[in-house]
Design a protein around this motif. Structure first.
Motif, PDB file in Angstrom:
ATOM      1  N   GLY A  39      49.647  27.226 -10.121  1.00  0.00           N
ATOM      2  CA  GLY A  39      49.719  25.793 -10.450  1.00  0.00           C
ATOM      3  C   GLY A  39      49.433  24.866  -9.280  1.00  0.00           C
ATOM      4  O   GLY A  39      49.553  23.651  -9.418  1.00  0.00           O
ATOM      5  N   GLY A  40      49.066  25.430  -8.127  1.00  0.00           N
ATOM      6  CA  GLY A  40      48.669  24.577  -7.005  1.00  0.00           C
ATOM      7  C   GLY A  40      47.273  24.015  -7.248  1.00  0.00           C
ATOM      8  O   GLY A  40      46.563  24.433  -8.169  1.00  0.00           O
ATOM      9  N   ARG A  41      46.889  23.056  -6.450  1.00  0.00           N
ATOM     10  CA  ARG A  41      45.542  22.493  -6.575  1.00  0.00           C
ATOM     11  C   ARG A  41      45.039  22.073  -5.196  1.00  0.00           C
ATOM     12  O   ARG A  41      45.733  21.385  -4.454  1.00  0.00           O
ATOM     13  CB  ARG A  41      45.566  21.296  -7.522  1.00  0.00           C
ATOM     14  N   LEU A  42      43.822  22.521  -4.881  1.00  0.00           N
ATOM     15  CA  LEU A  42      43.260  22.257  -3.555  1.00  0.00           C
ATOM     16  C   LEU A  42      41.923  21.556  -3.680  1.00  0.00           C
ATOM     17  O   LEU A  42      41.120  21.886  -4.546  1.00  0.00           O
ATOM     18  CB  LEU A  42      43.033  23.585  -2.804  1.00  0.00           C
ATOM     19  N   MET A  43      41.670  20.603  -2.801  1.00  0.00           N
ATOM     20  CA  MET A  43      40.355  20.001  -2.663  1.00  0.00           C
ATOM     21  C   MET A  43      39.647  20.755  -1.544  1.00  0.00           C
ATOM     22  O   MET A  43      40.198  20.922  -0.455  1.00  0.00           O
ATOM     23  CB  MET A  43      40.498  18.521  -2.317  1.00  0.00           C
ATOM     24  N   VAL A  44      38.438  21.227  -1.809  1.00  0.00           N
ATOM     25  CA  VAL A  44      37.699  22.061  -0.858  1.00  0.00           C
ATOM     26  C   VAL A  44      36.298  21.472  -0.699  1.00  0.00           C
ATOM     27  O   VAL A  44      35.612  21.229  -1.697  1.00  0.00           O
ATOM     28  CB  VAL A  44      37.611  23.516  -1.376  1.00  0.00           C
ATOM     29  N   VAL A  45      35.875  21.261   0.540  1.00  0.00           N
ATOM     30  CA  VAL A  45      34.569  20.643   0.787  1.00  0.00           C
ATOM     31  C   VAL A  45      33.778  21.474   1.795  1.00  0.00           C
ATOM     32  O   VAL A  45      34.263  21.764   2.889  1.00  0.00           O
ATOM     33  CB  VAL A  45      34.706  19.201   1.320  1.00  0.00           C
ATOM     34  N   ALA A  46      32.564  21.870   1.404  1.00  0.00           N
ATOM     35  CA  ALA A  46      31.642  22.539   2.330  1.00  0.00           C
ATOM     36  C   ALA A  46      30.491  21.573   2.582  1.00  0.00           C
ATOM     37  O   ALA A  46      29.511  21.535   1.850  1.00  0.00           O
ATOM     38  CB  ALA A  46      31.142  23.847   1.744  1.00  0.00           C
ATOM     39  N   THR A  70      28.663  21.215   5.498  1.00  0.00           N
ATOM     40  CA  THR A  70      27.542  21.778   6.269  1.00  0.00           C
ATOM     41  C   THR A  70      27.298  23.228   5.858  1.00  0.00           C
ATOM     42  O   THR A  70      28.122  23.850   5.184  1.00  0.00           O
ATOM     43  CB  THR A  70      27.867  21.755   7.778  1.00  0.00           C
ATOM     44  N   ALA A  71      26.162  23.771   6.305  1.00  0.00           N
ATOM     45  CA  ALA A  71      25.834  25.168   6.022  1.00  0.00           C
ATOM     46  C   ALA A  71      26.908  26.092   6.595  1.00  0.00           C
ATOM     47  O   ALA A  71      27.273  27.101   6.002  1.00  0.00           O
ATOM     48  CB  ALA A  71      24.465  25.496   6.630  1.00  0.00           C
ATOM     49  N   ARG A  72      27.445  25.707   7.749  1.00  0.00           N
ATOM     50  CA  ARG A  72      28.497  26.497   8.394  1.00  0.00           C
ATOM     51  C   ARG A  72      29.761  26.566   7.544  1.00  0.00           C
ATOM     52  O   ARG A  72      30.362  27.610   7.347  1.00  0.00           O
ATOM     53  CB  ARG A  72      28.808  25.859   9.771  1.00  0.00           C
ATOM     54  N   HIS A  73      30.172  25.384   7.049  1.00  0.00           N
ATOM     55  CA  HIS A  73      31.324  25.332   6.138  1.00  0.00           C
ATOM     56  C   HIS A  73      31.098  26.265   4.954  1.00  0.00           C
ATOM     57  O   HIS A  73      31.987  26.973   4.509  1.00  0.00           O
ATOM     58  CB  HIS A  73      31.526  23.916   5.590  1.00  0.00           C
ATOM     59  N   TRP A  74      29.885  26.209   4.420  1.00  0.00           N
ATOM     60  CA  TRP A  74      29.553  26.987   3.222  1.00  0.00           C
ATOM     61  C   TRP A  74      29.648  28.485   3.493  1.00  0.00           C
ATOM     62  O   TRP A  74      30.255  29.231   2.724  1.00  0.00           O
ATOM     63  CB  TRP A  74      28.161  26.579   2.737  1.00  0.00           C
ATOM     64  N   GLN A  75      29.062  28.920   4.610  1.00  0.00           N
ATOM     65  CA  GLN A  75      29.158  30.340   4.980  1.00  0.00           C
ATOM     66  C   GLN A  75      30.615  30.756   5.138  1.00  0.00           C
ATOM     67  O   GLN A  75      31.034  31.820   4.682  1.00  0.00           O
ATOM     68  CB  GLN A  75      28.421  30.595   6.296  1.00  0.00           C
ATOM     69  N   THR A  85      39.296  29.334   8.531  1.00  0.00           N
ATOM     70  CA  THR A  85      37.888  28.923   8.509  1.00  0.00           C
ATOM     71  C   THR A  85      37.735  27.489   9.011  1.00  0.00           C
ATOM     72  O   THR A  85      38.722  26.806   9.298  1.00  0.00           O
ATOM     73  CB  THR A  85      37.344  28.944   7.061  1.00  0.00           C
ATOM     74  N   ARG A  86      36.476  27.050   9.050  1.00  0.00           N
ATOM     75  CA  ARG A  86      36.224  25.642   9.392  1.00  0.00           C
ATOM     76  C   ARG A  86      36.038  24.766   8.153  1.00  0.00           C
ATOM     77  O   ARG A  86      35.729  23.579   8.260  1.00  0.00           O
ATOM     78  CB  ARG A  86      34.982  25.540  10.273  1.00  0.00           C
ATOM     79  N   VAL A  87      36.189  25.377   6.987  1.00  0.00           N
ATOM     80  CA  VAL A  87      36.041  24.638   5.726  1.00  0.00           C
ATOM     81  C   VAL A  87      36.992  23.439   5.711  1.00  0.00           C
ATOM     82  O   VAL A  87      38.101  23.494   6.238  1.00  0.00           O
ATOM     83  CB  VAL A  87      36.362  25.574   4.531  1.00  0.00           C
ATOM     84  N   LEU A  88      36.556  22.337   5.120  1.00  0.00           N
ATOM     85  CA  LEU A  88      37.399  21.152   4.973  1.00  0.00           C
ATOM     86  C   LEU A  88      38.195  21.302   3.678  1.00  0.00           C
ATOM     87  O   LEU A  88      37.612  21.513   2.612  1.00  0.00           O
ATOM     88  CB  LEU A  88      36.516  19.908   4.905  1.00  0.00           C
ATOM     89  N   TRP A  89      39.498  21.185   3.749  1.00  0.00           N
ATOM     90  CA  TRP A  89      40.293  21.374   2.528  1.00  0.00           C
ATOM     91  C   TRP A  89      41.651  20.709   2.684  1.00  0.00           C
ATOM     92  O   TRP A  89      42.114  20.451   3.801  1.00  0.00           O
ATOM     93  CB  TRP A  89      40.491  22.864   2.236  1.00  0.00           C
ATOM     94  N   SER A  90      42.263  20.437   1.563  1.00  0.00           N
ATOM     95  CA  SER A  90      43.663  19.995   1.557  1.00  0.00           C
ATOM     96  C   SER A  90      44.255  20.254   0.194  1.00  0.00           C
ATOM     97  O   SER A  90      43.574  20.134  -0.822  1.00  0.00           O
ATOM     98  CB  SER A  90      43.774  18.499   1.866  1.00  0.00           C
TER      99      SER A  90
END
Lengths: 437, 437
Positions: free
Chosen positions: B260-267, B269-274, B333-338
């Motif tokens: 039941g948690g929920r996260l916002m995840v943003v890639a 750049t290509a690096r974030h995506w990898q 990781t370097r992925v942007l998330w919260s």
């Protein structure tokens, strides 16, 4: 302290200026901007629109936001073009120490008009506050970070972290609703600008530089606190609930008209409320209702508590009028209202807006673009073209650092700088065509 | 030009100051604020947090925003208290000419530190720019209006007028979705602050005053233009469509976890995506998919075009992990998330935030409140109490206009001013308890 030290504010050191004197109050201030995406580019552009000479540093090939959507048919980013109007741009290899030293040279140069840098990265040691201050004690170093501790964050992740998406959207929504307006980026870019101007004022009066730091997440948290959300969450036993397009704490919501129109209507004060009832012929009905319930709808909190009942009554009126009829009735009142517009509808209205000017942007073509929303003594800076990557590399390094043609050629040859076509030109970007209609 | 004329910036003319020197760069600047709701009060508070002496003028009984929700149990507005921290407040009968003249006297007083007014109303002729300039040629008059032509508008009606609510919210939404964050109010309040500081810089250097005007609607329009929305609507044949919580033009969306948690995840750049693929074990699957489709997901535009497919793949991973497991994988990781947080969850975390300080506000009690999000040389202004209506009426009129006790008594008797309890006190608000933890 002599005011000449800051340049004669009545003349631009970069040559002729479009627009009158007072609308360019920051003339004689030079900003080095090392930035990407929305917040710090907006800060630089805001300063440029007020007359500062803003030089955006790009890595070779341009920063990652260079290709950010939306794009023009040519592939040129409309987003990048929109956020870099009126700046100069230079292209430097930031992955090499030589390139970074060159940028640091630029930051500390410029005498009293220079020594100011705004950016959103702490990656490069040569461009850190301490390193720059060693070279120039009065440097002003303005830094935007994602979080206070330097961790990265972007508007969408900050939205998630700070509560608002769970209160945005239809009451029945099961999920968080993010806003497409990057409010934290915007506010952060403007707080950065405020901090920079405050620091520059301090330097004007005392000769002292300093570092200014703003964190994107802090901006959202501060706003949540300033608007009462955080105090409410700490002190109230009842968490606030989603209320869709209703305005919290008073009366306002959107209404559909018979012909598919949609209007946002807000009665903030008792006067607005009386006007709204009179315009919709509901004065007596609502008065009888108030009597029956023993309440006074003149109080905003009462209107809010009974918003559904009142909204239903009004929805009946709007739902049986055309948009034109409803607008005509509202126009005769002091009620706050607006029709919802799509961007296509909005685009058709732009020629009427005094904010907008016709702009011919290379790679984009002619379109209506906004000037500065800050109007000074009745004058505003019109929209100006944004630069191409590397457009001013030669011009800037020659004029600001006094590099010779031979030195520039060597830097180009070694791949430290690039200026596609730019070194053949000597034009000042301010003299390019960027007129109001 | 002598810098002493502006007051010694190293000492506050109002007595001892909490916090160090550089975090108060606007000391020696006095602002008269005649305002309501969000934008101009935020401007005044931002200036106060940077060291300016901000005097908020209230009509007798307080302005209409005095009772704006949310409220504390005592009925005190948490909203008003949040937006007026660190100011002084005086209560004057603005419906009488005598009252308005008194306020005009205040605006034009104060020597080089005074002569600055910020407000959001053109109602009172005595307080209009022209009238004030006649009395003081170097006055700086900063005005926020709803629309450029002076018509009223509020954040919710400007939202409707400027396109964004039709692009906000779930893709399947049939109706516009307003944002609860008053982004235009916030940005307008900060643009007003930027304009004021630019004008004050101009006055420091030239001795000239001016009027600064910002319209709420222009701020929204300028932003729509700056972010590329307006150019896109003019130049593209295909209108942009709602894309829910997907980030436009790259890859980002929210994901539900098994518990039941929920996260916002943003890639972004290509690096974030990898990194995101590696963390979720999807590198090979997505690589095979890219091969089959003949595309490169390293490009942001390709990720955006195939966002649903990619989102579904990732949703499968998140949906079978707990929030803790997903967070732990992303943390490496370097992925942007919260994670999404409710305001209740956020409230529990406030003691950890260096932005927040414990504040004891009369009528509200002790709670965590934000200081200034602008950190100067490592120091930030802590949260300060907001005044009570009329708290500083006597103190301000005595010190700023030199009114005698007899004159003040007469004004009180005639109902021109009110200062409930305030005239017995001589304390400076800055010396009140307002500490960091």
């Amino acid at each position: 302290m002599e005011s000449e030290a800051f340049g004669d504010p009545a003349s631009d050191e970069r040559g002729p200026v479009t627009g009158p004197r007072r609308s360019r109050p920051l003339r004689g201030m030079r900003i080095i901007e090392i930035s990407t995406y929305v917040a710090t580019p907006l800060s630089g552009m805001t300063l440029a629109q007020l007359g500062a000479d803003v030089i955006r540093i790009e890595p070779i090939g341009g920063a990652p936001d260079r290709t950010r959507w939306p794009l023009a048919e040519s592939g040129t980013s409309l987003y990048w073009s929109g956020l870099n109007k009126g700046k100069r741009a230079i292209e430097v290899d930031l992955s090499s120490e030589r390139g970074r030293r060159l940028v640091a040279d630029l930051v500390v140069s410029g005498g009293r008009r220079g020594g100011i840098v705004v950016g959103n990265s702490e990656r490069h040691p040569e461009l850190a506050f301490e390193a720059l201050r060693e070279r120039r004690p009065d440097v002003i170093h303005v830094l935007l970070t994602g979080r206070r501790n330097g961790e990265t964050a972007v508007d969408y992740t900050v939205q998630a972290a700070t509560g608002f998406p769970l209160l945005t959207g239809p009451e029945e929504a099961a999920q968080p609703v993010n806003s497409v307006v990057p409010a934290w980026d915007l506010a952060a870019g403007l707080y950065v600008t405020v901090g920079l101007l405050a620091a520059e004022r301090h330097r004007l009066l005392t000769g002292e530089g300093q570092q200014v730091r703003v964190a994107l997440e802090d901006v959202a948290l501060a706003t949540a606190g300033n608007l009462g959300y955080l105090a409410e969450a700490q002190l109230s036993g009842t968490p606030r609930e989603r209320c869709g397009n209703y305005v919290y704490g008073t009366f306002g919501r959107d209404f559909a008209t018979a012909d598919g129109g949609r209007l946002m209507v807000v009665a903030l004060t008792a006067r607005h409320w009386q006007d709204l009832l009179a315009a919709t012929g509901l004065t007596e009905v609502v008065s009888a209702l108030a009597g029956a319930l023993g309440v006074d709808f003149g109080e905003e909190s009462v209107r809010h508590r009974h918003r559904k009942l009142l909204g239903d009554l009004l929805a009946g009126w709007f739902g049986t009028r055309t948009r034109a009829e409803a607008e005509s009735a509202l126009r005769a009142t002091r009620v706050l209202w607006s029709a919802y517009r799509s961007f296509a509808e909005l685009a058709a209205l732009l020629p009427e807006s005094p904010l907008m000017g016709k702009l011919t942007q290379p790679g984009v073509g002619e379109h209506w673009a906004p000037g500065s929303p800050v109007v000074m003594d009745g004058e505003q800076t019109p929209p100006e073209t944004s630069p191409q990557v590397g457009e001013h590399t030669g011009e800037v390094l020659r004029a600001e650092l006094g590099l010779s043609a031979a030195e520039l050629a060597k830097l180009r040859e070694d791949g430290v700088i690039r200026d596609p076509g730019g070194h053949q030109r000597d034009r000042d970007p301010r003299t390019r065509e960027a007129g109001q209609p």
